[in-house]
Structure formats: C-alpha cells, structure tokens
Design a protein around this motif. Structure first.
Motif, PDB file in Angstrom:
ATOM      1  N   ALA A 110      22.359 -64.677  -3.320  1.00  0.00           N
ATOM      2  CA  ALA A 110      22.605 -63.262  -3.043  1.00  0.00           C
ATOM      3  C   ALA A 110      21.630 -62.721  -2.001  1.00  0.00           C
ATOM      4  CB  ALA A 110      22.483 -62.456  -4.324  1.00  0.00           C
ATOM      5  N   VAL A 191      19.950 -57.574  -0.559  1.00  0.00           N
ATOM      6  CA  VAL A 191      20.958 -58.241  -1.376  1.00  0.00           C
ATOM      7  C   VAL A 191      22.248 -58.256  -0.575  1.00  0.00           C
ATOM      8  CG1 VAL A 191      22.295 -58.125  -3.476  1.00  0.00           C
ATOM      9  CG2 VAL A 191      19.907 -57.542  -3.528  1.00  0.00           C
ATOM     10  N   LYS A 192      22.886 -59.364  -0.618  1.00  0.00           N
ATOM     11  CA  LYS A 192      24.131 -59.532   0.108  1.00  0.00           C
ATOM     12  C   LYS A 192      25.142 -58.471  -0.320  1.00  0.00           C
ATOM     13  CE  LYS A 192      25.393 -63.989   0.849  1.00  0.00           C
ATOM     14  NZ  LYS A 192      25.989 -65.230   0.374  1.00  0.00           N
ATOM     15  N   ALA A 193      25.849 -57.928   0.644  1.00  0.00           N
ATOM     16  CA  ALA A 193      26.874 -56.944   0.300  1.00  0.00           C
ATOM     17  C   ALA A 193      28.187 -57.654   0.048  1.00  0.00           C
ATOM     18  CB  ALA A 193      27.020 -55.942   1.432  1.00  0.00           C
TER      19      ALA A 193
ATOM     20  N   PHE B 322      28.039 -70.229  -8.392  1.00  0.00           N
ATOM     21  CA  PHE B 322      27.098 -69.111  -8.369  1.00  0.00           C
ATOM     22  C   PHE B 322      27.141 -68.288  -7.099  1.00  0.00           C
ATOM     23  CE2 PHE B 322      25.341 -71.870 -11.651  1.00  0.00           C
ATOM     24  CZ  PHE B 322      25.370 -70.952 -12.677  1.00  0.00           C
ATOM     25  N   PRO B 324      28.255 -65.142  -5.926  1.00  0.00           N
ATOM     26  CA  PRO B 324      28.817 -63.967  -6.580  1.00  0.00           C
ATOM     27  C   PRO B 324      30.009 -63.404  -5.813  1.00  0.00           C
ATOM     28  CG  PRO B 324      26.672 -63.459  -5.632  1.00  0.00           C
ATOM     29  CD  PRO B 324      26.879 -64.919  -5.443  1.00  0.00           C
ATOM     30  N   TYR B 325      29.958 -63.411  -4.496  1.00  0.00           N
ATOM     31  CA  TYR B 325      31.103 -62.905  -3.747  1.00  0.00           C
ATOM     32  C   TYR B 325      31.051 -63.404  -2.330  1.00  0.00           C
ATOM     33  CZ  TYR B 325      27.329 -59.414  -3.902  1.00  0.00           C
ATOM     34  OH  TYR B 325      26.122 -58.791  -3.964  1.00  0.00           O
TER      35      TYR B 325
END
Lengths: 1218, 325
Positions: A110, A191-193, B322, B324-325
């Motif tokens: 992330a 943090v990655k969007a 893992f 997340p997106y």
C-alpha cells in the motif's frame, strides 16, 4: 541414556539463559491486554505508558544479544528469545499471529516504492529552482494582472465575486519565502489511492508576507491574491523556454475553488518521468506564520465577508465559519507536517497504524478513486492524521466542553499498529460527530473557544487549531461511523468465521448496490435552491457546495431516525486546464441511505403539537414540509402538525424513504422527480403478476396475499382439529412446510375461486398447493411394517377427506395416491389434496414417527455389530431393500424433520428482518429466470443463502443479536446475495446460524446416511441442525451448475454496477441468454397453466383468438374445476431430465417458462465403443470415423425426435444451436 | 450404410422415427443365462434381447414392431433396475442383464406391487382363503424408462428369431400405440389417475390391511416364538435377544442387558463406569527435567505454529492476495 539426559540439560540452559524475558513477558502482555481488549476502556494505559516503554527497551537490550549469536534454527530447536518475543507480540498485540503476518504482508503493497524516487527528487530540485527564479511582479490591479497572464495561456482562477475595475487592492508576485515538502510524502506515510490514482507529493509554497496586508482576510481578498500567486507559478512552469518539462493543471482537491492548487506532472519520456512511481506534485500556496493577517480574525464566529454596504455596522453581519476555516487552512500544512513527524518518532507503530486506517478508508470510498467517493473526504488526509493524533495525545482537557463526558485520554505509546487501528475505528464508531466536539491536545492553547463554533456543523480541531471537519456533511460522518461499526463487529467475531482480514482491508466496499439500502441518482442540472442567500454561497465558496450543503442537511432532517446515514457520493472534481477557472463538478450525485429498519417505513411524522408554546415551531414545520404538512387529530387525542405518507400496497410502503427524498428535493432544491433516478420499481415489477390476471382476481374478489393464505391455513387447522372425535386418532399438530406460508414465495399467493377460474385464461390456471404436515397422536395401533404404514396413511386420508367434506360444504378433498415417478412402496408418497371453498389448495401429508425407526432397522438390522465384522458375516439385509429404505429415509428426514424446522426458522427471520422476505423472493425469481431454481437450487437452499447475507456467517451464541449489516431493503439484499454467489468459494462451504438454537438441541436430528459418494451437490450450507450442510443441496447443484451460477452471478453483478453510471436496466438481469444451450425445446405457452408467471410474459398468448367474443374457446379442456399443482411442463421437464440423465442436462424456468434448454453431455461427443448399458441412445459411427466397427456415437436426431414424442401437444419445436 | 454388419454380436435394427431421424435398437438372440432358474423366465431359443429400446416404448409397440417376425408372447423390460444393478452389470460387459431375479421381473410386468402380494399368498396358503386386495385404478400405460435400456422379447415360436434378426432392406418405422397417449394427454391422464375416488382408496387400504393382518397372523402361527417358552436351538443353546416384556428375552426366562448398557459398552465407556478417574500411573511432572522438557516442547510447538502461519501467509502472498486494490 546419559547422553540423552545431557542434551536435555543443554536445552534447559538455553531456556534459563534470560529468565527476565520469561518473567516479564506475561505481565507486560497482561497490561497490554487490559489496555486493548475492552475497547471501551482504551484510555486506561495512560499512566503506565512510560513504564511500559522502559520495559520494552530493557527487553530489547536483553534479547538483542541472542540475535547475534543465534544459530541457524530448525523447528526442533526451541525458539530463541527474540523469536519468542515476536511470536508473543504477534499473538498478544494483534488479533492473531496470522493476522499480524497478513498485516506485515499488506503494508508494503500500500506504500509507494521509495526506491523509484530518484526521478522525483530530481524533479523537485528542478521545480525548486524554477520557483526561486520566477521574477517578481510588481503589485498591480487584479484585472490588469490577469490580462497579462492570459497572454501566456493562463486564466487566473479568481473567486467570485470576481474583482471589478473598482477594486482597490493589488496583486503581485514575489519569490516564495519558503518551499517545503508537506503532507504524507516526506514522512513516508503515503498510502496508495484507489484505482491506481497517483500519489500526491504536496509542496507548500509560502507566500511572502510582503504580498499580504492585514485586511486581506476580508472578502476573499487573500484567496484572490493566492490565485494570482499560483497563476504566476503556473505560467513559469509551463513556460516553454525557462520552465520545466511538465504539465500543470489547476485542481481543487475538495471542490472548493478557494483551495485551488496546481498539480504538476512531469511529461512522460522526460528523465523525471514519475509514471513508475505513479506520483504527481501538488503546489499549495500557503501563508507563513509571519503574515500580517491576524489569526484572531479567523475565529468561526467572526464575519469576514461583508455583503452589506460599508455604512452599516459589522454587528449585523452573519459569521462565516467555513470561509474563516478555509483561510485558516492555508497556514497549517507545515504545522501538520511537524506534528505528524513528532508522532511518528514518538510512537513506533504510528506509521503502520495510520496506513492501515487509510487503507481501510480507501476501501470504503473515503478517499480518491475513479469510482464514486463520499462527499467531503475527497482529499482530507489531514483528518486521518488528526484521528491518530487524537488517539495518541488525547483530548485537550483545558477546553471546557458543554458535554460532561469524560475526555479521551491518551493511549499508550507502545500499542501495535493493529491496536492503533482498532482504537481509531472504535473512536469513529462511538463518537457522535453531530453533538460532541473534539479538541486534540496540543502544546499551544486552542485559539478559539468551543462556543465560537457553529452548532450545526461537526467540529474536530486538530493540534494546529483548524477544524478538519468544517466542510464535511454530517451524513458523510454518519456513514463513516456506520462503516467503522461494521468493521469492528467483524473484527470482534470469532476466529472461525469469515476471514476478517479480507473484510477489513482487502475487500472493496464501495459498491453502491450492496452498501446502501436506497440509492438515488440525482441530476442537479436543473436544481435551484428555494431559499438562496448570497451569504451562504460566499461562505461555502461555490454555488455547488451551497446546494449540496442545503440538500444534505434538509434530507437528513427530513429522514430523521429513519436513516442511520444519508451519504452523498459524487465523482471528485476533474482537474482544470489552466484556461478554465471554475472547478467543474459532475452534475449528478448519488444519495445513498442506510435505513434504520424499525423506523424507516413509518407512515406518519409528527411535528409540534397545536398547543406548542413556541408559535414559530409550527410555522417552521410547515415551511420545511411544504404542502405535505397537515394539522391532524390522532387517536390518542393529540392534535399535532404531521406529515402522512399514504401508501396503497406493501411495495409502496417500502418506498417511503424515497418519497420523502423526492418531496424534499423538489421542495427545497427545485429538483423535479424526473431527475431523480431510483431502481425499486423495476425490481418490484419482477415479482408482480400481469395486470390481465390480477384484474380477474380482483373482479372475482379472490383472497390474496400472504396474510390471507395464513388465515386460510389457520382455518384449515381449526376445521381439522374440530374433527377430533370423528377421526380414529386425534390430530396433534399441523405444520406448514411451504414458502407460501412463510412470506417467501416469489408471487403473493392468490386463491382461485370457482368463479374466477372460468374467467381466467388457460395459461393462468395454476394453483399452488400449500404443503402441510399432519401429525396424529401416538398410537400403538399402527402396523409395524413400512408398507402397512403407507396403506394406513391412505385410510387416514380417506377418513379425513370424507369428514372434512361433510363438515365444511364447498370443500373438496382428494387422496393423491403416490408419486408419478417413484414406485417404491415404502416411501411416503401419498398426500391429501384439499381445496377450500375460498379457493386455497393444500396438500397434506402424514408424519408417523415410527417410520424412521423401521427404516433404520431395514437399513441396518444389526447396528450393534461393528461394520468390519459385519462385512464378514453371512446374510444381512437385501441390498435392494437397503437402497429403497435409504431413499425413503432421505425423503422422510428431509420432509418431516427438517422442513418444518426450516419453515419456522425462515418465518421467524421474515419477521425479524423486514427485507428478508423480499430478498428471498427476488433471489428466487432471479434463479428461476436463469433456469436453475428448484431442479438445481432448491427453494430451501436459496432461503438459507439469503439468510447468510442477513445473519452473517458467524457463529453466534444463544441469542442472535441484530446484525448491523443486515440489508434494509430487498434490492440491497439481492445485490448482496449476488455478490455472495459471485465470490463464494463453495468448496469451503458456508455456515448460516439460521436457527439460533443452542448446541444441545441439535444432536437429536438423525442424519441422512445415504453414502457420501452418492451425493453430487457441491454447495455446503450448514446450519445448527444440519452440520453436514447437504440437506437441501444433496443432488444439486453439482460442480458444473455451481460454476454456472457463479458465472451468472458475476454477469448480474457487473450489470448491477451500472447503477454507478445510471444505466442499470433491471430487466436485463432477469433475461436469460438462450444462445448457450445446445438445443432449445419450445413449448406452447397457451397450454402451460403457469405461463402467466413468466418473467417476460407475452399477453397476446391469452388474448382472445376468435373473431366473436361470445364463442366459447374450443380447446377449453374438459376440466372445469381447478387442479392444484397441475403443471404438465414441469412433469415433462422432470421426466426428460430423468430419462436422459446421462445424455444431456436440461434447464427450465419453473415460474412459467416456455422453453427448455438442453446441453449435451460433453463426454458423449466422441465416438465410443458400443456397450449394452451405454446409458445413451447410440448409432454406429460413420465408417470413415471408426476403423473399429464397434464405435458408436450419440444419436442426437433420434433423441430429439423422442423428446418431441414425449411432449406431444406441448412441444412446438426444437431448435438446435450450433 | 448397410446394416448387415453386427456390433459386438448385436444386429442393429434401424427404426425410423421421422424422415430425418433413425433410432437403432441393438438386437441379439438371448443366450443362456449364467445362473440357474432363469430358463423359465427367458426360454432360450425364442427370446430376443434388445438394447437401446426407445425410452417411451410400451409392450404393445414392441409387439407391433416385431409383428413381421412372428407373434410375441411377452415383453420384459429391465431398464428400470439399471440404477441398482449398474455396478454389477458394468463388470460383465457381455450385458447379460438378465441376471435380475424372477421376482423383480414380475414386478416390472405388472407395474404394481399389489398383484404380486395376491399371487404370493395364493401360492403360500392355498387352504385358507386370503383376502383379496382391491386395486387402485391403473396408471397410464406408459412408463418412461431411462434412455438406452434393455428388454427381452419372447416369441411364441423359435423360428421368429432368425426372421427378426434377418437384415431387412427397408428400415422399419416406429409404431405408436394410440391407446396410451403421450405428451399433454399423458400428463392429464396421470394427474387424474393419481386421484382415485375416495371409496376406492378406502376399499384398497382396508383390504390391504386385512391381507396384512391375515399374513401377520399366519406368520405368527408359523413362528417358533411362543410366549413363555425360551427358544432353544438344536445344539441346546438358548437364544437371548431383546423383545420380551420386562427386560426379558423373547421367549422369557432370561434377562437381557438394557439398551443403554449395551450402548455404553459399545462406546467403550464401560470400563470408565466402574473405575472412576484412574490416576495416571506415571507422574508427568515429577522430575525437574520433565517440567523443562514440557516447557520446551510447548515452546517448540508455539514456534511450529508460528512457522506454519508464516508459510500460509507466504503462500497467500505469492498468489498476490495482499494487493488491496
């Protein structure tokens, strides 16, 4: 032996090496546990925090040594102290050790990859040089200045009211006094969007104080200067000669034109290419601490926009809290950066905890992304750091608060990332943003008193003194609170339940259809506020924000406690080209409601009473509700202003929240109903019968509805019980086992009376019989023989039928002897068909409890001998008898033991969750329309699946708490079931606490002991009473069908996602593509008694064919009375699927389908050697294909011909698709 | 395509359904049964064995089909039993599916089990007049069997077999029996036939129960259990089995262990009932080394679990879970 002993000693020594660790460890963990376990007492660790830190430090010292000397470890060796500490940490400080490992695996994914950052560094250096080399622009008139810049291709984004020629202030440019990287990037907290949106690297460019004057806080003057300052920078950057190789855009992160920034993106291909890092630089002009603008002027109670002429006094001016706050925000970036840096150094897991929180938030649309995001959170990174700050530092105790609630105390600094994350969720879930205010503790004293903040907006003042929530609608915070609660619930659940890690961090929760009970798509293009004031527009900064602000607050007020949250979602602002000035807002917004089911469908809203002491109250109420408000007198004698929503049907009732929204939007925002899109009506339509048929029902005054059906059932029970004296055995119990009597049948049941039957078209003759089970009192007179029992049942039925017909005239009762297919004479096949005078049909069966015992004996007559011995013994029961008994037992257990319990549980669920019945009905309709209901997915299985969505799949205790995530409307329930079917790994099975009973009750039910190898179903739906989970899914769906359902669900899901584009067409989800079948058998719809239930019904089928109205239909067949359950198409379907079980698979919509779809068994495609029991109709293969003469192939033509023969009269044609 | 060739000893018999489709019935003379006692059912020499019979075929239709070959005495379908016997039959690829015993075939022929009862009683106890069972109205004649099932056709005369097996120039067309309708009419008739008049149901149930009682009485008479008498077999052993009153054996005399007791014994808990909670012979934490050993093992266990978890997450990681997106 001695050696052995020695080795043990050695091991001992290792263990004893550092006893302190072992002694200290448990104590410390306990202390931690206390702080974290009870989430309500999060603040208990305040005093001990210092001590804890020391302990930890010591440990590190002690255990640091073994690390260096540690030998390569194997699993047979006891863990070293350091390893042990890791393990202990993971299990005690996290949810579980695997949870910790999963978090560790997640976090790097992330975060930005800082190894790619050199180009960014180069680019920032270039940018720095560029900014410092911009020549000074002498102060001049704003219009003049903008004209000059227009030549360079830049329109200065002045705020409205735009400067006029009379403006008496000047804009200019000087070299920035400070250029600083701010935000999360320099602290490595980025943090990655969502959706691969780039990281933003915030660059604060401080405006030199010489450019500003003291009075610049007035009338947006600062913002105008800021806009000009930014434009000059933009001009310098885009300058072909001197500038840098980059694109620049004006962006307004929160949609507020006052907060406009410049986003700079290096051109791809240049050596500063940031695409690998996926980052962009945002230039934010800020105001330094030395600026001449006095901070005191920015108090929320001050009025800094003068709309009146200069002559009047400032006392009449309204305060401009939003404006002031926005202005204040220009000073904070640096302070926030420093604060977060301090925290990061102070608390080791700060960064990880914050990252977790932001991942969580991003997955729920509180952040940037290409999908819809929650209004107010588009770019509010400071809020999340503020929340962490609050947790770590606690609330400011010096600020006097109106509420006397205890202040939040600071948490321990040794918390793990997971504990911090949980604490944050706990805060978000419990804090009442609408009422309580938060002042984060800071070194400096808070500048403004709490009383100065306006009462109607949320207040969260961070350590720098700005209100981070000023521009966020309360509805968005309600949604946040709701989401936090849901996640906490999941994290609190048992470890055995669904994977909480996935739910919390990995799953995308942004889909409208599963998130909100009611979704409305509102087109704002024609919106016009009823009461618009220039003041509020100026305070909000734009007309759009004013509109949304009013719209949301009035919606929230109108819905009151009907909704837990009123969320507004929209696409964040597009970036502007440098020539456009206003930020472009997308004209459509989405309003999502999360309903409080208890109140949502209330018919009346009460206002102030007639004798209210405040005379203004009634006026305000009337003003708010418009012509809907009436003064009414109620049954209890009170006379109040009220709003009454009149509804005709139960469908209407579920639409009340929608009605309220349309009314309010129309009244206050001038949005016509046609601009509000809503999807309930098409869903409702799928569950409704065609008008032609219902009108006949109405004309015949037939009873209809679930309540009526249940009344009819009660009547039947009463009349049967009244016969007690005349029957050989008294009736103890009659229990229903049909979905009609538990609210979950697709169509509302309707009685067909004799009069309506004749006027109904032939394709609407179907009358669903309701299955009930009759239990007689125990008696020793039943024969001790399975065949005999079935015969006695016949005799009982006959007696019951005769007596019933005697006692209630008009009632028709017939004994149905046996099943059309099953020929077994020990299986329970007979039933009693009852048609009441009102036109309801029942099908009764007799439950005799001795049957089970007898079946068990005939399956295994020597249960006391263990199987391995029995195998060797001669004799034993005849395998044929055993098989027949096993089958009979399966039917028995399912029908008499499980079905009544299932019925009761589902009926209870329908009462508990109002949306459950509707969800089941929609899901059944959907499954039926895709030709899999009943044959492949039993009615009960679909009910259990739907229950999974409502109850969660967690194991609950004895009392089932109301699950907060339970859908409030059937549309959301449907979407959730589709989602479940799409994602469900059916190999793993699912547990549904359908019964909510204690473990003890479950043991009594006997299992089906058909051999497990014989089962073909792959869906494992276990409940408390059926731990194996194959009660309703034994034979189907098999792996092929299950995969197919999954495919259909994914297609439906992607169709549901069209909601976000506003192009959701509900009927397409129920349209089944017939192309994929190998052959389609067309039936004659006019002859199908259930055709009227077809999803795409064609009314011309029953339209009168003849020329003359009075000519009686010729093919009106001989039966003039209703035939309950008569459905030749279903019979034909079953016969064909049975006969050709190994040849093809057949699919059919039991709800009035007019086509069968068949798929050849792929294994039969190749020629195979001839076998006598090949289980398919074979024809010798063509010569050239088979050297060997014995090869045969499937004889498709002949089979289709046979099918046509089977369905003579019904089948109109068979089309083969190639 | 010529049909003269045989397939695994079968002669394909082409039956035309329509102008475009032809069904194949595989025909062979019935060869000797593997077991004894079958001769009566399938007389060798005049029995024809058919495979891949049309699933909706009736006896009459098959009779009509073989009319040219000779008079058919009986048609026996054995497709319905294939679910059960499939395991055995697949072993004997020869397809001698005539292994079903005679009783079953009777059942097939008669469609209903009740007449069988009647006959059996007729055989068994001729001297007593057994009550007659009133039959329920018959179902429609059509029975749909699984596709590809087999049948035996028994001709009256052995000469019919070669005639039936002889290759015919012309394909035979499938005769259809007008008396047993198909399709909609079939289902309507079925629906009606399942709902007989109440008086017939009553008469059927009553007479059946009468017969049942009669047979029960007869069995009782023949049985060796007499009240008050212990059952002693030839070797002089007394049969001890539950069934008598007051926990005694069937014949009486000897007591039988209670069911509960037996179950407990079966569960292996019998011993525990008597000797309550026996102390383990060895003390596990007597010596200090034992304590340490235990501690150490616990720690190792802990570490093992941790490693397992790690491996699990590592596996998930490799499957890119893992992101997340």
């Amino acid at each position: 032996m001695a050696l052995d002993r020695k080795r043990k000693r050695g091991a001992e020594v290792i263990v004893q090496k550092n006893p302190t660790v072992f002694e200290e460890e448990p104590n410390r963990m306990d202390a931690e546990d206390d702080a974290s376990a009870g989430s309500g007492h999060l603040s208990s660790g305040a005093e001990e925090s210092d001590g804890e830190m020391q302990v930890e430090q010591e440990e590190e010292d002690i255990s640091g040594k073994p690390v260096t000397t540690s030998t390569p470890h194997t699993t047979r060796r006891p863990p070293t102290a350091l390893e042990l500490r890791d393990i202990k940490d993971a299990t005690d400080l996290y949810r579980s050790s695997s949870f910790k490992l999963q978090i560790d695996a997640l976090l790097p994914n992330a975060r930005p990859k800082y190894k790619h950052s050199p180009p960014l560094d180069r680019f920032l250096a270039a940018l720095h040089g560029c900014l410092n080399s911009i020549p000074t622009v002498e102060p001049r008139h704003p219009l003049e200045a903008s004209k000059a810049l227009l030549k360079k291709g830049i329109a200065v984004p002045y705020i409205s009211p735009l400067p006029t020629p009379e403006t008496n202030w000047k804009v200019g440019f000087e070299k920035p006094s400070e250029i600083l990287l701010v935000g999360s990037w320099p602290n490595k907290l980025s943090v990655k969007a969502q959706d691969k949106q780039p990281f933003t690297v915030d660059l604060a460019v401080e405006m030199p104080s010489t450019l500003l004057q003291e009075k610049d806080y007035l009338n947006s003057r600062f913002f105008q200067k800021r806009a000009y300052f930014l434009s000059v920078i933009a001009a310098a950057i885009t300058n072909k000669k001197k500038g840098i190789n980059a694109d620049a855009y004006f962006t307004s992160p929160s949609g507020d034109p006052r907060q406009i920034c410049l986003t700079v993106r290096p051109n791809s291909g240049s050596d500063d290419d940031l695409t690998k890092l996926n980052a962009e630089v945002r230039i934010i002009p800020t105001m330094g601490s030395t600026s001449p603008i006095p901070i005191q002027r920015l108090s929320p109670s001050r009025a800094n926009i003068r709309t009146t002429s200069a002559g009047e006094t400032a006392a009449t001016e309204l305060p401009t809290p939003l404006y002031n706050n926005t202005l204040h925000l220009s000073t904070t970036p640096k302070a926030q950066l420093l604060r977060s840096h301090t925290l990061k150094n102070l608390v080791p897991s700060y960064a990880d905890g914050l990252t977790l929180l932001r991942i969580w938030a991003n997955q729920r649309g509180y952040g940037r992304g290409s999908k819809l995001c929650i209004k107010g959170f588009e770019s509010n990174g400071a809020f999340w750091t503020g929340v962490m700050d609050l947790l770590i530092s606690g609330e400011d105790t010096s600020v006097a608060s109106s509420s006397k609630s205890a202040k939040r105390k600071p948490l321990g600094k040794g918390l793990s990332s997971y504990q911090l994350f949980r604490a944050a969720l706990d805060f978000l879930a419990r804090h009442d943003f609408a009422r309580e205010r938060i002042f984060v503790k800071s070194e400096t004293v808070h500048k403004f008193a709490p009383e100065e903040y306006p009462s109607n907006s949320p207040v969260f003042v961070d350590s720098t003194g700005v209100n981070l929530l000023a521009s966020i609608p309360i509805g968005s915070l309600d949604t946040l609170q709701y989401d936090a609660k849901l996640t906490l619930d999941i994290l609190n659940e048992d470890l055995t339940a669904q994977d909480p890690f996935r739910e919390a961090f990995l799953k995308d929760h942004r889909d409208l259809q599963t998130r909100f009970d009611v979704v409305m798509r509102v087109d704002l293009s024609s919106a016009k506020l009823r009461v618009s004031s220039t003041h509020s527009t100026l305070d909000y900064g734009s007309l759009y924000d004013t509109l949304l602000g009013t719209l949301l607050s009035s919606l929230r007020k109108a819905l009151g406690n009907r909704a837990k949250a009123v969320a507004c979602l929209h696409h964040p602002c597009e970036e502007n080209l440098l020539l456009e000035t206003d930020p472009t807002h997308s004209p459509t917004i989405y309003i999502g409601l999360i309903l409080e089911v208890e109140h949502a469908f209330r018919l009346v809203d009460h206002g102030p009473t007639a004798d209210d002491p405040d005379p203004q109250a009634a006026t305000r109420f009337r003003d708010f509700w418009g012509d809907k408000a009436e003064l009414r007198r109620f049954k209890d004698g009170s006379i109040t202003e009220s709003v009454v929503w009149d509804v005709q049907t139960s469908d209407d009732r579920t639409k009340i929240p929608y009605y309220i929204c349309t009314h309010i939007l129309g009244l206050h925002c001038g949005i016509p109903g046609s601009d509000i899109q809503h999807w309930q009506d098409p869903f409702d339509a799928t569950l409704r019968l065609p008008e032609d048929v219902t009108s006949v029902y109405r004309a015949a005054k037939a009873e209809a509805g679930f309540k009526a059906a249940m009344t009819a059932f009660d009547g039947l029970v009463k009349s049967v019980k009244a016969l007690d004296d005349e029957l050989p055995l008294a009736v103890v119990n009659i229990s229903p086992i049909t979905d009609v009597l538990r609210y979950t049948s697709v169509f509302t049941p309707t009685a067909i009376t004799a009069s309506s039957f004749t006027s109904l078209p032939r394709c609407a003759h179907y009358l669903q019989p309701m299955d009930v089970i009759v239990e007689f009192e125990k008696s020793g007179r039943w024969p001790d023989d399975l065949r005999g029992i079935q015969k006695v049942k016949l005799a009982m039925f006959e007696r019951l039928a005769t007596k019933l017909m005697e006692s209630s005239p008009g009632l028709r009762a017939t004994v149905v002897v046996g099943d059309p297919i099953a020929t077994s004479d020990i299986m329970d096949t007979a039933s009693l068909e009852i048609v009441t005078p009102q036109g309801w049909a029942f099908s009764a069966r007799i439950w005799h409890d001795r049957e089970l015992k007898l079946l068990d004996t005939s399956i295994d007559d020597r249960p006391h001998i263990p199987p391995h011995i029995k195998k060797k013994l001669p004799g034993g029961p005849d395998p044929k008898v055993v098989r027949a008994s096993l089958e009979a037992k399966e039917v028995y257990v399912r029908r008499f033991l499980h079905a009544p319990r299932h019925h009761r549980a589902v009926a209870a669920l329908c009462h508990r969750y109002t949306a459950y019945a509707g969800t089941v009905r929609l899901v059944k309709r959907w499954l039926a329309s895709h030709w899999v209901l009943q044959k492949y997915v039993s009615v009960e299985a679909s009910e259990i699946l739907c229950a999974a969505v409502f109850l969660g799949s967690a194991k609950m205790g004895t009392s089932q708490p109301y699950v907060a995530s339970a859908p409030g409307t059937k549309e959301r329930g449907f979407a959730k079931v589709v989602q479940l079917l799409k994602d469900w790994q059916w190999q793993n099975g699912i547990f549904v606490p359908l019964y909510g009973e204690r473990e003890g009750d479950t043991a009594e039910l006997p299992k089906n002991d058909l051999p497990a190898s014989g089962k073909e179903g792959v869906w494992r739906l276990s409940t408390e009473l059926d731990p194996d989970g194959y009660m309703w899914t034994r034979d189907a769906p098999d792996a092929v069908i299950a995969r197919r359902i999954q495919t259909i669900a994914s297609a439906t899901w992607s169709c549901l996602q069209n909601m976000e584009r506003g192009s959701l067409d509900v009927t397409t989800m129920f349209a089944h593509p017939a192309k994929q079948y190998d052959f389609i058998i067309e039936l004659n719809p006019a002859l199908l008694p259930r055709y009227y239930q077809n999803i795409h019904v064609n009314p011309s089928v029953w339209a009168r064919k003849g020329k003359y109205a009075n000519v009686v239909d010729q093919d009106k067949d001989n039966h003039s009375t209703v035939q309950p359950g008569y459905d030749p198409a279903w019979r034909l379907f079953n016969d064909l699927s049975r006969v050709y079980k190994d040849t093809f698979m057949l699919f059919y919509d039991p709800l009035g389908g007019a086509r069968f779809g068949g798929v050849w068994d792929p294994r039969l495609k190749e020629p195979r050697p001839f076998k006598i029991l090949g289980k398919f109709s074979a024809i010798p293969a063509a010569k050239e294909a088979a050297k060997d003469k014995t090869m045969v192939v499937l004889n498709k033509e002949a089979i289709l011909c046979e099918i046509e023969r089977f369905g003579a009269g019904l089948v109109t044609g068979i089309t083969q698709c190639i | 395509m010529s049909t003269s060739t045989t397939i695994s000893g079968f002669t394909p018999l082409r039956v035309t359904y329509s102008s475009s489709s032809t069904h194949i019935i595989y025909v062979r003379a019935h060869s000797g049964p593997s077991k004894k006692g079958k001769e009566a059912a399938f007389p060798e020499g005049r029995t024809l064995f058919l495979a891949n019979v049309p699933p909706d075929a009736t006896e009459r239709e098959l009779v009509l089909l073989f009319k040219s070959a000779g008079t058919v005495e009986m048609v026996i379908f054995n497709g319905d039993e294939e679910e059960l016997g499939s395991v055995e039959e697949e072993n004997s690829d020869e397809g001698e599916s005539c292994e079903d015993d005679g009783e079953e075939i009777e059942e097939e022929v008669e469609e209903d089990s009740h007449p069988r009862k009647k006959r059996r009683t007729g055989k068994g106890a001729a001297k007593l007049t057994a009550p007659q069972v009133v039959l329920l109205p018959p179902r429609p004649a059509r029975t749909f069997r699984k596709t590809g099932s087999t049948a035996h056709v028994i001709f009256t005369d052995a000469s019919s077999i070669p005639r039936a097996l002889a290759p015919s120039k012309k394909d035979r067309s499938w005769p259809s029996d007008p008396e047993s309708p198909l399709g909609l009419a079939h289902y309507a008739a079925l629906h009606a036939s399942l709902r007989p008049p109440l008086d017939i149901v009553r008469a059927h149930a009553d007479s059946w129960m009468e017969l049942f009682d009669y047979e029960e009485a007869k069995k009782k008479k023949q049985g060796k259990y007499r009240k008050g008498e212990a059952i002693v077999d030839d070797d002089g052993f007394t049969l001890v089995t539950r069934g008598g009153a007051y926990g005694q054996t069937v014949g009486g005399g000897v007591g039988v262990a209670s069911k509960q007791f037996q179950q407990e014994v079966r569960r292996g808990g019998g011993a525990a009932r008597h000797r309550k909670k026996k102390e383990p012979a060895e003390k596990e934490t007597f010596y200090a080394f034992q304590i340490h050993e235990k501690k150490r093992n616990d720690l190792i266990e802990l570490k093992k679990k941790w490693e397992e978890d790690k491996a699990k997450v590592e596996k998930l990681k490799s499957s890119r879970t893992f992101k997340p997106y």
